[in-house]
Design an enzyme around this catalytic site. Structure first.
Site, PDB file in Angstrom:
ATOM      1  N   CYS A  88       1.659 -75.716 -40.154  1.00 23.81           N
ATOM      2  CA  CYS A  88       2.647 -76.356 -41.175  1.00 23.81           C
ATOM      3  C   CYS A  88       3.848 -76.098 -41.588  1.00 23.81           C
ATOM      4  O   CYS A  88       3.888 -77.641 -42.460  1.00 23.81           O
ATOM      5  CB  CYS A  88       2.486 -75.170 -41.781  1.00 23.81           C
ATOM      6  SG  CYS A  88       1.798 -75.684 -44.189  1.00 23.81           S
TER       7      CYS A  88
ATOM      8  N   CYS B  14      -1.567 -72.590 -44.600  1.00 26.26           N
ATOM      9  CA  CYS B  14      -1.851 -72.287 -42.583  1.00 26.26           C
ATOM     10  C   CYS B  14      -1.360 -71.441 -42.045  1.00 26.26           C
ATOM     11  O   CYS B  14      -0.202 -71.103 -42.367  1.00 26.26           O
ATOM     12  CB  CYS B  14      -0.583 -73.666 -41.908  1.00 26.26           C
ATOM     13  SG  CYS B  14      -1.961 -75.461 -42.970  1.00 26.26           S
TER      14      CYS B  14
ATOM     15  N   CYS C  74      -4.877 -76.414 -47.528  1.00 22.38           N
ATOM     16  CA  CYS C  74      -3.127 -75.899 -47.395  1.00 22.38           C
ATOM     17  C   CYS C  74      -3.003 -76.035 -48.737  1.00 22.38           C
ATOM     18  O   CYS C  74      -2.896 -77.140 -48.417  1.00 22.38           O
ATOM     19  CB  CYS C  74      -2.822 -75.730 -46.329  1.00 22.38           C
ATOM     20  SG  CYS C  74      -1.426 -74.880 -46.269  1.00 22.38           S
TER      21      CYS C  74
END
Lengths: 256, 289
Positions: B270, B264, B239
């Site tokens: 996230c 994400c 990510c």
């Protein structure tokens, strides 16, 4: 020896109209039975009754199953009958499109029956599919093509491969060569005859084409108006027809 | 105004009772599609009418609701459904997976493992896994009843034959408790292993009028071939915001010159990681953050 398929008094009415009436015959292992007759004579009705697609009003269809010996197909439970239909039986439709999955590749079509009985190894399934395509004279490079891209004769051969891949013992064929041109018909018949003899299959072939039964069938049954009017060895019936209708049928074949 | 205009959670009590009966049956026979009398909802089909009805039937005033759409809490679908229940049920809502007792989801399973006592409600567009292989509903029902699932493998066979690998990436068929083949709604196949969890999972298909369910810890096996085993795939990247290398990623196009970033798909996951100080390749510099 027990007959592979024993048909006893199978009768089917459509309302007041007779589909087929009181049909009796025994089919022995390795034997090919031809059913001929004009349109509307009840031959397709009979085939549907025998293959469990249609429930007859009366009669018995006793099949010699591998596991339990002779059993009446009509009193079997539906799961058993469907299991039989995709293992020991095969059904070749007149129109290949009825018997094939048109959206699935040739290999997938042949593999479907294998996967339906539990094959879960891709490489094995594919190898068997290619082997069977070869046996029906479809080259390996067509294995991923959809049946749409095939000619009528190839579709019919693909349908045969798809049906025979699980090694059935009894094949029902409904006009297997109908709608094909004569040269393709001849090749298909040649192929069918080879496969039937090689695998020791028993078959019930419905057709109105006397040439087909002459080539393929050991025994012949002539139907008219839902009744069986004559039975006997194929050559005997065709060369020395006794019943008036059979005589008419034999004399109606066009000569070149 | 809403007090007089609507019953709690929009649906009337008889309807909720009907849906709960279907839910109980679905839980009793995991993976089996139970027909139910789906109602018209004040949103178009395809926007989660099935999920909303299941959520409405499950909600109690004490529940805390989370709604996600493709993992995100802040997209149109998620926001409007969340608002819908805020108004009609006046339940608390949250964006944190761990705090929610009911989670309605469209096409994702949250990254954070679900716990006992949570309910995950899926929005399902097409409940029938065999639909595109066998168009006759009478026939597919018979195939489910008789456990004739060879056809499902034909689809996977076709994938391998044409693409060299099982290319089905979402709505990947699974077998539940060794019996029913089930469409896990269009979740990415990355989420398939997470179907075996501690929460109650309910699937509602409004247009198709079907409900099915997975009780906690139900055995769920993704279909595959011996020589082409199931693989839970994701973008081969970390990510760019939180640096997580194991979460499911969305690809975001950032300009018209091939620029892209991976983030994400689960926004709550996230954001939680970023709050904990995790940083990704494209995170803003600390002094500006």
């Amino acid at each position: 020896m027990t007959p592979l398929l024993s048909v006893q008094g199978v009768t089917k009415h459509y309302g007041a109209r007779l589909g087929c009436g009181n049909v009796n015959f025994d089919l022995w292992p390795g034997e090919v039975m031809g059913i001929v007759g004009e349109s509307g004579s009840g031959k397709s009705t009979l085939l549907s009754c025998l293959s469990g697609q249609l429930a007859p009003d009366a009669g018995k269809v006793v099949f010699d199953t591998r596991a339990e010996g002779p059993r009446d197909v009509l009193t079997m439970s539906e799961p058993e009958r469907r299991m039989l239909a995709r293992t020991d039986w095969a059904f070749v439709h007149q129109n290949a499109r009825d018997g094939l999955r048109m959206g699935v590749s040739a290999g997938g079509n042949v593999g479907e029956r294998l996967m339906a009985v539990g094959a879960r190894n891709y490489a094995d399934i594919r190898a068997q599919a290619i082997d069977w395509l070869g046996r029906v004279e479809i080259t390996e490079d067509r294995v991923d093509d959809r049946p749409r891209a095939f000619s009528g004769g190839m579709q019919q051969r693909l349908q045969i491969a798809r049906n025979l891949v699980t090694g059935p013992r009894l094949v029902f064929m409904d006009e297997p060569t109908g709608g094909l041109d004569v040269s393709v018909q001849a090749r298909l018949l040649d192929l069918l005859r080879g496969l039937v003899r090689e695998m020791g299959l028993s078959a019930v072939i419905v057709t109105h084409d006397l040439a087909v039964v002459r080539l393929l069938a050991d025994r012949l049954m002539v139907m008219k108006g839902g009744h069986v009017v004559e039975t006997g060895l194929t050559d005997q019936v065709l060369d020395d027809p006794q019943h008036g209708y059979t005589q008419l049928l034999v004399s109606s074949v066009l000569q070149v | 105004m809403t007090d007089q205009a609507y019953n709690f959670a929009y649906l009337d009590e008889q309807t909720k009772r009907m849906i709960r009966r279907a839910l109980l049956k679905a839980l009793a026979v995991p993976g089996y599609q139970v027909p139910f009398a789906s109602r018209e909802m004040p949103m178009p089909y395809g926007w989660g009418t099935g999920g909303v009805q299941v959520t409405a039937a499950c909600l109690t005033p004490e529940d805390r609701l989370k709604v996600i759409d493709q993992g995100a809490d802040d997209t149109t679908n998620a926001v409007s459904i969340r608002k819908f229940f805020e108004r009609t049920a006046e339940v608390e809502t949250t964006e944190h997976t761990a705090e929610a007792s009911v989670i309605q989801t469209r096409h994702r399973i949250p990254e954070q493992p679900l716990e006992e006592g949570q309910i995950l409600v899926y929005q399902v567009p097409i409940p029938e896994p065999l639909r595109f292989l066998e168009p006759r509903e009478t026939e597919t029902r018979k195939m489910h009843a008789l456990e004739e699932y060879g056809l499902m493998h034909v689809k996977l066979y076709e994938d391998i034959a044409h693409n060299g690998a099982i290319s089905t990436a979402y709505a990947y068929p699974v077998k539940v408790e060794g019996r029913y083949v089930m469409d896990p709604s269009p979740i990415p196949k990355f989420d398939n292993p997470k179907l075996e969890n501690a929460a109650i999972q309910l699937f509602g298909a409004g247009r198709e009028q079907r409900i099915y369910a997975l009780p906690p810890h139900t055995k769920v096996v993704s279909l595959d071939f011996e020589d082409h085993p199931f693989e839970a795939s994701k973008a081969d990247h970390a990510c760019d915001l939180c640096g997580c290398g194991t979460s499911y990623l969305d690809e975001v196009i950032t300009d018209d010159a091939g620029g892209r970033m991976f983030v994400c798909s689960d926004t709550d996951f996230c954001a939680t990681r970023q709050a904990q100080g995790h940083r990704g390749a494209l995170s803003p510099q600390e002094e500006y953050a």
